[in-house]
Design a protein around this motif. Structure first.
Motif, PDB file in Angstrom:
ATOM      1  N   MET A   1      14.243   3.186  32.591  1.00 58.20           N
ATOM      2  CA  MET A   1      14.467   4.283  31.971  1.00 58.20           C
ATOM      3  C   MET A   1      13.466   4.648  30.982  1.00 58.20           C
ATOM      4  O   MET A   1      12.995   5.855  30.701  1.00 58.20           O
ATOM      5  N   GLN A   2      13.237   3.634  30.183  1.00 59.81           N
ATOM      6  CA  GLN A   2      12.102   3.754  29.139  1.00 59.81           C
ATOM      7  C   GLN A   2      10.663   4.314  29.573  1.00 59.81           C
ATOM      8  O   GLN A   2       9.999   5.214  28.981  1.00 59.81           O
ATOM      9  N   ASN A   3      10.429   3.545  30.715  1.00 57.89           N
ATOM     10  CA  ASN A   3       8.881   4.216  31.506  1.00 57.89           C
ATOM     11  C   ASN A   3       9.512   4.745  32.875  1.00 57.89           C
ATOM     12  O   ASN A   3       9.814   3.790  33.734  1.00 57.89           O
ATOM     13  N   GLN A   4       9.238   5.790  32.930  1.00 58.76           N
ATOM     14  CA  GLN A   4       9.665   6.372  34.206  1.00 58.76           C
ATOM     15  C   GLN A   4       8.559   6.593  35.079  1.00 58.76           C
ATOM     16  O   GLN A   4       7.357   6.842  34.421  1.00 58.76           O
ATOM     17  N   TYR A   6       6.284   8.929  35.944  1.00 58.31           N
ATOM     18  CA  TYR A   6       5.587  10.033  35.966  1.00 58.31           C
ATOM     19  C   TYR A   6       4.534  10.160  35.027  1.00 58.31           C
ATOM     20  O   TYR A   6       4.673   8.934  34.207  1.00 58.31           O
ATOM     21  N   ARG A   8       2.533  10.898  31.727  1.00 63.11           N
ATOM     22  CA  ARG A   8       2.051  11.583  30.274  1.00 63.11           C
ATOM     23  C   ARG A   8       0.517  11.658  30.188  1.00 63.11           C
ATOM     24  O   ARG A   8       0.101  10.741  30.637  1.00 63.11           O
ATOM     25  N   ARG A  11      -1.874   8.806  30.719  1.00 61.54           N
ATOM     26  CA  ARG A  11      -1.307   7.459  31.104  1.00 61.54           C
ATOM     27  C   ARG A  11      -2.261   6.887  32.174  1.00 61.54           C
ATOM     28  O   ARG A  11      -2.774   7.336  33.018  1.00 61.54           O
TER      29      ARG A  11
ATOM     30  N   ASP B 121       5.022   4.572  20.875  1.00 62.84           N
ATOM     31  CA  ASP B 121       5.278   4.882  22.195  1.00 62.84           C
ATOM     32  C   ASP B 121       6.747   5.428  22.343  1.00 62.84           C
ATOM     33  O   ASP B 121       7.764   4.618  22.166  1.00 62.84           O
ATOM     34  N   PRO B 123      10.217   6.604  24.480  1.00 65.85           N
ATOM     35  CA  PRO B 123      10.742   6.422  25.660  1.00 65.85           C
ATOM     36  C   PRO B 123      10.564   7.779  26.624  1.00 65.85           C
ATOM     37  O   PRO B 123      10.491   8.953  25.911  1.00 65.85           O
ATOM     38  N   ASP B 124      10.239   7.659  27.890  1.00 62.93           N
ATOM     39  CA  ASP B 124      10.031   8.614  28.755  1.00 62.93           C
ATOM     40  C   ASP B 124      11.312   9.573  28.728  1.00 62.93           C
ATOM     41  O   ASP B 124      11.102  10.772  29.384  1.00 62.93           O
ATOM     42  N   PHE B 125      12.435   9.199  28.354  1.00 62.98           N
ATOM     43  CA  PHE B 125      13.492  10.357  28.584  1.00 62.98           C
ATOM     44  C   PHE B 125      13.713  11.123  27.263  1.00 62.98           C
ATOM     45  O   PHE B 125      14.447  11.780  26.816  1.00 62.98           O
ATOM     46  N   VAL B 126      12.414  11.122  26.353  1.00 68.41           N
ATOM     47  CA  VAL B 126      12.355  11.834  25.123  1.00 68.41           C
ATOM     48  C   VAL B 126      11.444  13.025  25.093  1.00 68.41           C
ATOM     49  O   VAL B 126      10.302  12.592  25.543  1.00 68.41           O
ATOM     50  N   TYR B 127      11.719  14.281  25.265  1.00 69.24           N
ATOM     51  CA  TYR B 127      10.767  15.213  24.995  1.00 69.24           C
ATOM     52  C   TYR B 127      10.227  15.235  23.510  1.00 69.24           C
ATOM     53  O   TYR B 127      11.158  15.566  22.721  1.00 69.24           O
TER      54      TYR B 127
END
Lengths: 203, 233
Positions: A1-4, A6, A8, A11, B121, B123-127
């Motif tokens: 969940m932390q690194n999904q 997709y 950015r 990356r 860094d 987390p990816d679930f944050v916009y």
């Protein structure tokens, strides 16, 4: 969940040999809104000669923007006064000419745009860091800097006086130029001193 | 028949009930503290990088503006990591033989990217979008700390949600005038330090300044900026 799964911006991606998820643009691609049909706006040149007019009207906002962008991207070498004694020069970079040489005072405004776009001598190009609109704003501000360092008594507004020394807190490297625009106002150039020679928009 | 339990059994029973509650609470508390600590968040921990880039030298010493390298911070969600060419703007002439900079020169020669380690860094679930924060008067230093005093870059804050909410619940405590956003030496207003806005109004109190800026910069209501879907879209 932390690194999904997709990407950015910037990356890493193991699929490509260079590990860039952001792929280089294929040569000849024209992105929407980037046709760059207005060649003067994007090159500062008419044919192979530098043009000498601004492609859009110079307002106080344009000058303020030019001043801000100049101080970010140019002042490290050229200094906020444009004399070429910026911090990076003091650290060993080749000394750029002052904007107040005869040659640069007479240079058309498109020349400054072209140097920012393509670099000149030791100076690298700033085409990637500064978008064209801002490069023009900076060029207009350079004109104002030149005026500010080469003004005569008749340029001073009635009622204002030319200071005999810099205002307190302002350090000007000697010799202090009493012909400069060090009037009562400490700023090197007021935004509304804008429409410089060649700084006016083409009618 | 003799008693099954000694008379101390009552005390032991009570003590063990309380003991269990205490031990479980301590363990829970310890777990929470560990996940908040630099051990888990890397707050204030400098990261190893391919080149030991010093913001202290470039920002504090040379006075280079943040935007010289992080060019997209005003217009984009991403502040921008400069391409190697930006390094070479100066280092084509200065420190050209420094062994420390060999990876930079190699990257420039070969066109291979330098691979930096992310310091901040999310987390990816944050916009998250840099530009909106910059344009609403949140200073770089408010989140990134004293970058101009960092010989090696570290995350000055935990970037945990409770930290985000510190500001989203009370932005007036942190806002500064837009023209001071990139100023690393900005001091919030106090009785010794007056902060002046464009129109000449003077502030000596952060809350008063913050409330005025909240109004001027049209910052959304607290309900709006603390709503779940503002950051978790």
């Amino acid at each position: 969940m932390q690194n999904q799964p997709y990407y950015r911006p910037l990356r890493e991606n193991d699929f490509y040999a260079d590990k860039r998820s952001a792929r280089p643009i294929i040569q000849g691609t024209v992105a929407r809104g980037h046709l760059e049909a207005d060649t003067y706006f994007y090159t500062g040149k008419i044919g192979s000669n530098d043009g000498d007019y601004m492609p859009f009207p110079v307002t106080a906002e344009v000058m303020a923007r030019g001043q801000q962008r100049f101080n970010i991207y140019c002042a490290p070498c050229h200094s906020e006064l444009g004399d070429g004694n910026g911090m990076i020069v003091q650290r060993g970079f080749k000394h750029p000419p002052s904007y107040n040489t005869e040659r640069l005072r007479k240079a058309p405004i498109g020349y400054f745009f072209d140097v920012m776009t393509n670099g000149f001598g030791a100076m690298p190009d700033y085409a990637e860091q500064v978008p064209p609109q801002d490069r023009w704003a900076i060029a207009a501000y350079i004109r104002a800097l030149q005026l500010s360092q080469h003004a005569t008594e008749s340029d001073v507004l009635p009622g204002e006086q030319i200071a005999q020394q810099p205002p307190p807190g302002v350090n000007v490297s000697p010799p202090f130029d009493t012909q400069g625009a060090t009037t009562a106002a400490p700023a090197p150039a007021k935004p509304n001193a804008a429409p410089a020679n060649g700084g006016e928009a083409k009618p | 028949m003799a008693q099954v339990f000694h008379r101390s059994a009552n005390t032991i029973a009570r003590a063990s009930i309380i003991g269990v509650v205490v031990v479980v609470s301590v363990l829970l508390w310890a777990a929470l503290e560990v996940q908040r600590s630099p051990y888990a968040t890397y707050q204030n921990v400098a990261q190893a990088q391919p080149v030991p880039f010093s913001h202290q030298h470039h920002v504090g010493g040379d006075g280079i503006d943040c935007r010289y390298c992080h060019t997209s911070v005003e217009n984009s969600s991403f502040a921008g990591i400069p391409p190697t060419k930006t390094c070479m703007n100066c280092h084509s002439q200065i420190w050209t033989n420094a062994p420390m900079l060999e990876p930079v020169r190699e990257s420039y020669r070969t066109g291979q990217s330098l691979i930096w380690t992310r310091v901040n860094d999310l987390p990816d679930f944050v916009y998250f979008d840099h530009s909106i924060h910059i344009n609403k008067g949140v200073g770089c230093a408010s989140c990134h700390g004293p970058v101009d005093k960092m010989p090696l870059t570290y995350a000055a804050n935990s970037l945990q949600m409770e930290w985000c909410l510190n500001c989203h619940r009370a932005p007036e405590k942190f806002l500064r005038p837009r023209d001071q956003v990139f100023n690393m030496r900005y001091e919030p207003p106090s009785s010794q330090n007056k902060v002046k806005l464009d129109d000449g109004s003077v502030f000596t109190d952060q809350i008063a300044l913050g409330n005025e800026l909240k109004h001027r910069y049209n910052i959304r209501s607290i309900e709006g900026i603390t709503s779940c879907s503002t950051c978790h879209r």
